[in-house]
Design a protein around this motif. Sequence first.
Motif, PDB file in Angstrom:
ATOM      1  N   GLU A  78      -5.103   8.177   3.743  1.00 32.97           N
ATOM      2  CA  GLU A  78      -6.225   6.984   3.233  1.00 32.97           C
ATOM      3  C   GLU A  78      -5.517   5.763   3.749  1.00 32.97           C
ATOM      4  N   ILE A  79      -4.235   5.560   4.250  1.00 29.87           N
ATOM      5  CA  ILE A  79      -4.032   4.325   5.040  1.00 29.87           C
ATOM      6  C   ILE A  79      -4.454   4.250   6.172  1.00 29.87           C
ATOM      7  N   SER A  88       4.343   4.853   4.001  1.00 34.26           N
ATOM      8  CA  SER A  88       4.107   6.382   4.354  1.00 34.26           C
ATOM      9  C   SER A  88       5.266   6.914   4.991  1.00 34.26           C
ATOM     10  N   LEU A 114       0.883  -1.396   0.032  1.00 30.94           N
ATOM     11  CA  LEU A 114      -0.004  -0.121  -0.003  1.00 30.94           C
ATOM     12  C   LEU A 114       0.927   1.281  -0.012  1.00 30.94           C
ATOM     13  N   GLY A 127       3.117   5.559  -3.199  1.00 28.20           N
ATOM     14  CA  GLY A 127       2.487   4.557  -3.919  1.00 28.20           C
ATOM     15  C   GLY A 127       3.386   4.179  -5.255  1.00 28.20           C
ATOM     16  N   MET A 147       0.493   5.949  -0.864  1.00 27.06           N
ATOM     17  CA  MET A 147      -0.473   6.959  -1.698  1.00 27.06           C
ATOM     18  C   MET A 147       0.734   7.890  -2.307  1.00 27.06           C
ATOM     19  N   GLY A 148       0.371   8.603  -3.509  1.00 29.04           N
ATOM     20  CA  GLY A 148       1.457   9.518  -4.197  1.00 29.04           C
ATOM     21  C   GLY A 148       2.496   8.829  -4.514  1.00 29.04           C
ATOM     22  N   HIS A 197      -4.062   0.468  -4.407  1.00 29.56           N
ATOM     23  CA  HIS A 197      -4.343   1.694  -3.965  1.00 29.56           C
ATOM     24  C   HIS A 197      -5.105   1.689  -2.523  1.00 29.56           C
ATOM     25  N   PRO A 198      -4.683   2.649  -1.692  1.00 33.00           N
ATOM     26  CA  PRO A 198      -5.303   2.909  -0.453  1.00 33.00           C
ATOM     27  C   PRO A 198      -6.544   3.415  -0.611  1.00 33.00           C
ATOM     28  N   GLY A 199      -6.717   4.620  -1.247  1.00 29.08           N
ATOM     29  CA  GLY A 199      -7.883   5.303  -1.461  1.00 29.08           C
ATOM     30  C   GLY A 199      -8.900   4.399  -2.188  1.00 29.08           C
ATOM     31  N   GLU A 200      -8.616   3.459  -3.259  1.00 26.33           N
ATOM     32  CA  GLU A 200      -9.507   2.563  -3.657  1.00 26.33           C
ATOM     33  C   GLU A 200      -9.954   1.401  -2.823  1.00 26.33           C
ATOM     34  N   THR A 245      -0.541   8.962   6.580  1.00 24.08           N
ATOM     35  CA  THR A 245      -1.247   9.323   5.494  1.00 24.08           C
ATOM     36  C   THR A 245      -2.746   8.813   5.771  1.00 24.08           C
TER      37      THR A 245
END
Length: 323
Positions: free
Chosen positions: A105-106, A98, A49, A55, A51-52, A76-79, A103
């Motif tokens: 989303e995580i 992270s 996992l 990711g 983000m950005g 993807h953590p957001g998904e 983060t």
Amino acid sequence: MTAETLRRLGRAVIDTEAAAVAALAGRIDERFVQACRHMLDCRGRVVVLGMGKSGHIGGKIAATLASTGTPAFFVHPGEASHGDLGMITGQDVVLALSNSGETPEILTILPLIKRLGVPLIALTGKPESTLGRAAEVTLDVSVAREACPLGLAPTASTTAALAMGDALAIALLEVRGFTEEDFALSHPGGSLGRRLLLRIDDLMHTGEGIPRVRLDTPLSEALHEMTRKGLGMTAVLDADERVTGIFTDGDLRRAVDRNLDLHDTRVEALMTPDPKTVQPGLLAAEALALMEKHKINALLITDAEGHLVGALGMHDLLRAGVV
């Protein structure tokens, strides 16, 4: 902005990131060992996992793990909080990246990961962060400073995370006894796959495509056979179709230099006896190594009794992308 200024700025970035990676050596400790053990014991997949920029690094780490014997994929953590969390099972291990360890989303999916009861490994620059405290194993990938002069763009921190991911993947590769052939099996479409998986059986000339003459064949006929088959040589066989010699372009040049009569001289007089032969099933890469070692451009393939079954030239290896 002078050329020297640009070079100085570029070197400063390299120096900063090199120092960040060098600092990781002292952090290959018991926590690193624990992370490796969790991955080795994993009966499912390593789910990565991030983000950005983390990711992007996570995606590369997942790909490296998967191609070196540790099944892995990136989520993807957001998904994940919108359905993709179902991709994580109770047999998996989660590797979360992270730099801040905060983060959103995580952190949103942390309770669900904990509820699954799967081991959580964190790669973070803040071991005391929420993510760092929640993980079973926290690997410190903090850096003294970013290469970005503003201290904003993730540069040294992403390099450090990537290096730690590579350290995990390669340590696991070694412990699993992962081989070149294993690697090639996951890269069949690339040059590596061709080099490591292709066998001479797939490339060699067979049947009427094999240049061959008998011991008593005149040099003129041997030359015709070589020209017709286009391998720059011909096998020389005895009465039982066993390989007894090879006649090459080099042998022909020597015959010409000696002003030998090509019609009256038999190939037996100038052939190279007991040539290098191999049996079917040999890897093309091994055949190449053999040809390079003995400085030859062709190989004859025989069965266990020495009967000719195929011929292979350097150009065959070149066309197949083995060289």
